[in-house]
Design an enzyme around this catalytic site. Structure first.
Site, PDB file in Angstrom:
ATOM      1  N   CYS A 112     -34.255   3.571  48.504  1.00 11.41           N
ATOM      2  CA  CYS A 112     -32.954   3.696  48.499  1.00 11.41           C
ATOM      3  C   CYS A 112     -32.673   4.346  49.809  1.00 11.41           C
ATOM      4  O   CYS A 112     -33.168   5.649  50.210  1.00 11.41           O
ATOM      5  CB  CYS A 112     -32.180   4.526  47.607  1.00 11.41           C
ATOM      6  N   GLY A 113     -32.036   3.783  50.918  1.00 13.38           N
ATOM      7  CA  GLY A 113     -32.072   4.126  52.309  1.00 13.38           C
ATOM      8  C   GLY A 113     -31.190   5.468  52.291  1.00 13.38           C
ATOM      9  O   GLY A 113     -31.668   6.504  53.147  1.00 13.38           O
ATOM     10  N   THR A 114     -29.975   5.354  51.877  1.00 12.68           N
ATOM     11  CA  THR A 114     -29.059   6.589  51.931  1.00 12.68           C
ATOM     12  C   THR A 114     -29.691   7.844  51.348  1.00 12.68           C
ATOM     13  O   THR A 114     -29.533   8.961  51.521  1.00 12.68           O
ATOM     14  CB  THR A 114     -27.710   6.384  51.510  1.00 12.68           C
ATOM     15  N   GLU A 160     -30.591   5.224  41.137  1.00 13.84           N
ATOM     16  CA  GLU A 160     -29.217   4.567  41.625  1.00 13.84           C
ATOM     17  C   GLU A 160     -28.172   4.250  40.647  1.00 13.84           C
ATOM     18  O   GLU A 160     -28.473   3.504  39.838  1.00 13.84           O
ATOM     19  CB  GLU A 160     -29.691   3.482  42.576  1.00 13.84           C
ATOM     20  N   ARG A 161     -26.944   4.786  41.139  1.00 14.52           N
ATOM     21  CA  ARG A 161     -25.942   4.204  40.445  1.00 14.52           C
ATOM     22  C   ARG A 161     -25.624   2.638  40.526  1.00 14.52           C
ATOM     23  O   ARG A 161     -26.155   1.975  41.542  1.00 14.52           O
ATOM     24  CB  ARG A 161     -24.709   4.962  40.966  1.00 14.52           C
ATOM     25  N   CYS A 199     -24.919   1.444  51.751  1.00 12.35           N
ATOM     26  CA  CYS A 199     -26.342   0.963  51.696  1.00 12.35           C
ATOM     27  C   CYS A 199     -27.278   1.011  52.504  1.00 12.35           C
ATOM     28  O   CYS A 199     -27.078   0.086  53.571  1.00 12.35           O
ATOM     29  CB  CYS A 199     -26.610  -0.123  50.677  1.00 12.35           C
ATOM     30  N   GLY A 200     -28.133   2.169  52.811  1.00 10.64           N
ATOM     31  CA  GLY A 200     -28.859   1.984  54.026  1.00 10.64           C
ATOM     32  C   GLY A 200     -29.912   1.073  54.291  1.00 10.64           C
ATOM     33  O   GLY A 200     -29.840   0.178  55.338  1.00 10.64           O
ATOM     34  N   ASN A 254     -22.798  -3.658  43.717  1.00 11.37           N
ATOM     35  CA  ASN A 254     -24.005  -3.329  42.999  1.00 11.37           C
ATOM     36  C   ASN A 254     -24.344  -4.439  42.234  1.00 11.37           C
ATOM     37  O   ASN A 254     -23.485  -5.433  42.027  1.00 11.37           O
ATOM     38  CB  ASN A 254     -23.948  -2.117  42.262  1.00 11.37           C
TER      39      ASN A 254
END
Length: 254
Positions: A198-200, A188-189, A70-71, A61
């Site tokens: 954010c994909g996931t 997001e963290r 990460c998607g 990150n």
């Protein structure tokens, strides 16, 4: 000097390069991802060789912390690997969450439509109640909290930040649209704020909606960036498809 690429994947941006071996690159991630003093990105991806799979990745990150998955990053990484002759058009690579299968479906040197199969989803908790809302905690490569809302324009960032630390998870709100598709917003963290996509997180929202019978097994999902992502389920896991773009290449002293 090392050649690095900057990628954008539906609102998430990444710095990507390849190296001969794994290393601790947390400090480098903070340097490269810094919006004022570096290149600027949500994350750093480093592609390294692997004996069994096409390659392995390191994902950091922007604050230098590691993330298992990460998607959007998986699709950007696949496009980078294919364009740099590190992997074939259909590839398997190792992440902290497990092996990811990806396919560059439509490709030019600057952009491409990429599909990735995420790691199998896990429902951790379906009974979380906060502020009168029902939350699910799921793992779609990394942990995500998900709730459905009527008004997607209202996102309580203070509450999201509180829940992020309480559950050590990303925080998502989602709205089922009249046409059966989804809109999603994610805190997001590692970034410690709302991101454009954010994909996931989209996968977690889709999977809860699918399990509750709110959506079909193949839908469109729209993150804050306004882009269109295509999510579905197959006999193995969740599929995640969208366009990625290489915005530029440069050299950096690493």
């Amino acid at each position: 000097m090392t050649k690095v690429a900057k990628y954008s994947a539906n609102g998430n941006d990444f710095v990507v390069f390849h190296a001969k071996e794994k290393a601790n690159r947390s400090d480098l991630a903070r340097e490269l991802c810094h919006r004022q003093d570096g290149i600027g990105a949500d994350g750093l991806i480093v592609v390294v060789p692997h004996k069994e799979y096409d390659f392995e990745w390191e994902f950091y990150n922007s604050d230098g912390s590691h993330a298992d998955m990460c998607g959007n990053g998986s699709r950007a990484c696949a496009h980078y690997a294919y364009n740099n002759n590190l992997a074939p058009q259909r590839m398997d690579f190792l992440t902290g969450a497990g092996v990811i299968h990806a396919e560059v479906e439509e490709n030019t040197p600057q952009s491409g439509m990429v599909l990735s199969e995420l790691t199998p989803p896990e429902i951790i908790d379906q009974t979380i109640e906060q502020s009168g809302a029902s939350w699910w905690l799921l793992n779609t490569g990394v942990p995500h909290l998900v709730k459905f809302v009527d008004d997607i324009e209202v996102f309580d960032i203070d509450e999201a930040r509180e829940m992020r630390y309480k559950y050590n998870a990303n925080v998502n709100i989602a709205k089922v649209l009249e046409d059966g598709n989804l809109r999603v917003r994610t805190y997001e963290r590692g970034v410690e704020d709302e991101t454009l996509a954010c994909g996931t997180g989209m996968a977690a929202c889709f999977y809860r909606a699918y399990k509750e019978g709110k959506v079909e097994n193949n839908i469109e999902v729209y993150p804050t960036s306004g882009d269109t992502l295509y999510l579905g389920v197959n006999e193995r896991t969740i599929t995640f498809k969208g366009r990625v773009k290489k915005t530029f290449e440069t050299e950096w002293e690493i």
